[in-house]
Design a protein around this motif. Structure first.
Motif: not given
Length: 98
Positions: A34, A36, A55-61, A64, A87
């Motif tokens: 992984r 990022f 919050y802009n990250l394209k990843a599962p909660d 995050k 957020s």
């Protein structure tokens, strides 16, 4: 804080390079396969403050949430204030006065 920082927190490799473009910084994290890149930049505040836009990250909660905790632990070693936005309105910070 140095202009280039490499660190490891809870198994995550953190690479932070300040001012790669004006007031924007390069922040990347890696753990195993992984990897990022996370948006971050200086905030217009009286004290030196860097905003991290998690919050802009394209990843599962779950990832995050883990990164929020890792980045907060990492930020605690610096005198610079970091605001980690989970957020648009909500953030956590390494500064108790913020």
């Amino acid at each position: 804080m140095n202009s280039a920082v490499k660190d490891k927190v809870d198994g995550w490799e953190i690479s932070f390079n300040r001012n790669v473009h004006m007031y924007c910084h390069a922040l990347s994290v890696k753990k195993g396969e992984r990897k990022f890149s996370i948006d971050c930049e200086d905030l217009p505040t009286p004290e030196k403050t860097i905003g991290i836009w998690l919050y802009n990250l394209k990843a599962p909660d779950g990832i995050k949430n883990e990164l929020r905790n890792v980045l907060l632990k990492w930020a605690n070693q610096f005198e610079v204030i970091f605001k980690i936005y989970v957020s648009r309105e909500e953030f956590c910070t390494n500064s108790y006065g913020a």
